[in-house]
Scaffold this motif. Sequence first.
Motif, mmCIF file in Angstrom:
data_model
loop_
_atom_site.group_PDB
_atom_site.id
_atom_site.type_symbol
_atom_site.label_atom_id
_atom_site.label_comp_id
_atom_site.label_asym_id
_atom_site.label_seq_id
_atom_site.Cartn_x
_atom_site.Cartn_y
_atom_site.Cartn_z
ATOM 1 N N LYS A 31 0.853 -1.182 0.000
ATOM 2 C CA LYS A 31 0.000 0.000 0.000
ATOM 3 C C LYS A 31 0.890 1.233 0.000
ATOM 4 O O LYS A 31 2.014 1.183 0.492
ATOM 5 C CB LYS A 31 -0.843 0.049 1.274
ATOM 6 C CG LYS A 31 -1.830 -1.056 1.439
ATOM 7 C CD LYS A 31 -2.526 -0.861 2.787
ATOM 8 C CE LYS A 31 -3.498 -1.971 3.079
ATOM 9 N NZ LYS A 31 -4.162 -1.781 4.378
ATOM 10 N N PRO A 32 0.364 2.356 -0.478
ATOM 11 C CA PRO A 32 1.122 3.608 -0.324
ATOM 12 C C PRO A 32 1.264 3.936 1.165
ATOM 13 O O PRO A 32 0.385 3.603 1.972
ATOM 14 C CB PRO A 32 0.256 4.659 -1.019
ATOM 15 C CG PRO A 32 -0.764 3.909 -1.793
ATOM 16 C CD PRO A 32 -0.870 2.543 -1.201
ATOM 17 N N ASP A 33 2.364 4.574 1.535
ATOM 18 C CA ASP A 33 2.627 4.884 2.945
ATOM 19 C C ASP A 33 1.477 5.629 3.599
ATOM 20 O O ASP A 33 1.149 5.395 4.751
ATOM 21 C CB ASP A 33 3.903 5.720 3.087
ATOM 22 C CG ASP A 33 5.153 4.895 2.838
ATOM 23 O OD1 ASP A 33 5.057 3.645 2.910
ATOM 24 O OD2 ASP A 33 6.203 5.495 2.574
ATOM 25 N N LYS A 34 0.840 6.532 2.879
ATOM 26 C CA LYS A 34 -0.213 7.348 3.480
ATOM 27 C C LYS A 34 -1.468 6.548 3.828
ATOM 28 O O LYS A 34 -2.294 7.006 4.606
ATOM 29 C CB LYS A 34 -0.578 8.520 2.577
ATOM 30 C CG LYS A 34 -1.151 8.112 1.239
ATOM 31 C CD LYS A 34 -1.409 9.308 0.358
ATOM 32 C CE LYS A 34 -1.930 8.846 -0.990
ATOM 33 N NZ LYS A 34 -2.098 9.929 -1.915
ATOM 34 N N SER A 35 -1.621 5.345 3.295
ATOM 35 C CA SER A 35 -2.819 4.559 3.589
ATOM 36 C C SER A 35 -2.635 3.622 4.784
ATOM 37 O O SER A 35 -3.592 2.983 5.207
ATOM 38 C CB SER A 35 -3.261 3.768 2.362
ATOM 39 O OG SER A 35 -2.328 2.768 2.056
ATOM 40 N N TYR A 36 -1.412 3.543 5.331
ATOM 41 C CA TYR A 36 -1.190 2.721 6.517
ATOM 42 C C TYR A 36 -1.730 3.422 7.750
ATOM 43 O O TYR A 36 -1.633 4.622 7.895
ATOM 44 C CB TYR A 36 0.309 2.441 6.726
ATOM 45 C CG TYR A 36 0.838 1.344 5.850
ATOM 46 C CD1 TYR A 36 0.613 0.012 6.163
ATOM 47 C CD2 TYR A 36 1.568 1.629 4.707
ATOM 48 C CE1 TYR A 36 1.095 -1.010 5.362
ATOM 49 C CE2 TYR A 36 2.055 0.619 3.894
ATOM 50 C CZ TYR A 36 1.816 -0.694 4.236
ATOM 51 O OH TYR A 36 2.290 -1.701 3.438
ATOM 52 N N LYS A 37 -2.283 2.654 8.632
ATOM 53 C CA LYS A 37 -2.789 3.173 9.895
ATOM 54 C C LYS A 37 -1.875 2.654 11.008
ATOM 55 O O LYS A 37 -1.367 1.550 10.932
ATOM 56 C CB LYS A 37 -4.215 2.685 10.145
ATOM 57 C CG LYS A 37 -5.184 3.031 9.028
ATOM 58 C CD LYS A 37 -6.155 4.063 9.501
ATOM 59 C CE LYS A 37 -7.265 4.295 8.512
ATOM 60 N NZ LYS A 37 -6.964 5.197 7.469
ATOM 61 N N LYS A 38 -1.685 3.454 12.049
ATOM 62 C CA LYS A 38 -0.887 3.010 13.181
ATOM 63 C C LYS A 38 -1.598 1.872 13.889
ATOM 64 O O LYS A 38 -2.825 1.761 13.841
ATOM 65 C CB LYS A 38 -0.670 4.162 14.161
ATOM 66 C CG LYS A 38 0.296 5.191 13.675
ATOM 67 C CD LYS A 38 0.560 6.202 14.773
ATOM 68 C CE LYS A 38 1.651 7.147 14.375
ATOM 69 N NZ LYS A 38 1.990 8.071 15.461
ATOM 70 N N TRP A 39 -0.807 1.067 14.596
ATOM 71 C CA TRP A 39 -1.346 -0.071 15.328
ATOM 72 C C TRP A 39 -2.445 0.392 16.275
ATOM 73 O O TRP A 39 -2.302 1.361 16.997
ATOM 74 C CB TRP A 39 -0.233 -0.750 16.129
ATOM 75 C CG TRP A 39 -0.754 -1.841 16.999
ATOM 76 C CD1 TRP A 39 -0.933 -3.141 16.643
ATOM 77 C CD2 TRP A 39 -1.197 -1.729 18.347
ATOM 78 N NE1 TRP A 39 -1.463 -3.840 17.695
ATOM 79 C CE2 TRP A 39 -1.636 -2.994 18.763
ATOM 80 C CE3 TRP A 39 -1.293 -0.675 19.248
ATOM 81 C CZ2 TRP A 39 -2.139 -3.247 20.028
ATOM 82 C CZ3 TRP A 39 -1.795 -0.930 20.511
ATOM 83 C CH2 TRP A 39 -2.200 -2.201 20.890
ATOM 84 N N GLY A 40 -3.560 -0.314 16.257
ATOM 85 C CA GLY A 40 -4.632 -0.079 17.212
ATOM 86 C C GLY A 40 -5.586 1.045 16.890
ATOM 87 O O GLY A 40 -6.546 1.270 17.620
ATOM 88 N N THR A 41 -5.360 1.771 15.793
ATOM 89 C CA THR A 41 -6.249 2.896 15.514
ATOM 90 C C THR A 41 -7.624 2.442 15.046
ATOM 91 O O THR A 41 -8.624 3.068 15.398
ATOM 92 C CB THR A 41 -5.647 3.857 14.462
ATOM 93 O OG1 THR A 41 -5.273 3.120 13.313
ATOM 94 C CG2 THR A 41 -4.436 4.582 15.001
ATOM 95 N N LEU A 42 -7.693 1.371 14.301
ATOM 96 C CA LEU A 42 -8.994 0.898 13.822
ATOM 97 C C LEU A 42 -9.807 0.248 14.938
ATOM 98 O O LEU A 42 -11.021 0.415 15.010
ATOM 99 C CB LEU A 42 -8.813 -0.090 12.665
ATOM 100 C CG LEU A 42 -8.248 0.493 11.376
ATOM 101 C CD1 LEU A 42 -8.051 -0.606 10.330
ATOM 102 C CD2 LEU A 42 -9.166 1.572 10.827
ATOM 103 N N SER A 43 -9.138 -0.468 15.818
ATOM 104 C CA SER A 43 -9.846 -1.181 16.886
ATOM 105 C C SER A 43 -10.124 -0.298 18.091
ATOM 106 O O SER A 43 -10.919 -0.654 18.950
ATOM 107 C CB SER A 43 -9.021 -2.392 17.340
ATOM 108 O OG SER A 43 -7.827 -1.955 17.975
ATOM 109 N N GLY A 44 -9.418 0.842 18.181
ATOM 110 C CA GLY A 44 -9.577 1.716 19.336
ATOM 111 C C GLY A 44 -8.644 1.373 20.482
ATOM 112 O O GLY A 44 -8.632 2.042 21.515
#
Length: 87
Positions: A31-44
């Motif tokens: 994926k492009p770098d800008k589409s990566y999310k930091k660990w735990g951001t999606l799950s809260g």
Amino acid sequence: MTYVKATSVLPEELVREIQKYIQGETIYIPKPDKSYKKWGTLSGERQRIDDRNYSIKQAYKSGTAMAQLAEEFFLSIETIKKIIYTK
């Protein structure tokens, strides 16, 4: 990770260009770098840990002993130290 047949998603001329470098092999396209999310951001979970660490720092500033914080939050005293002394 799922596998997708290149000919079903890429233009024919692009497939021919890629075949100049690799054929019949599995290739990973990141994926492009800008589409990566930091660990735990999606799950809260990241926010939960940040909130917990803030609570630990505030309790320590208010006079709660490290040993008591370790017991209350089920963490080692060394972990409590790291949380308290990290900016």
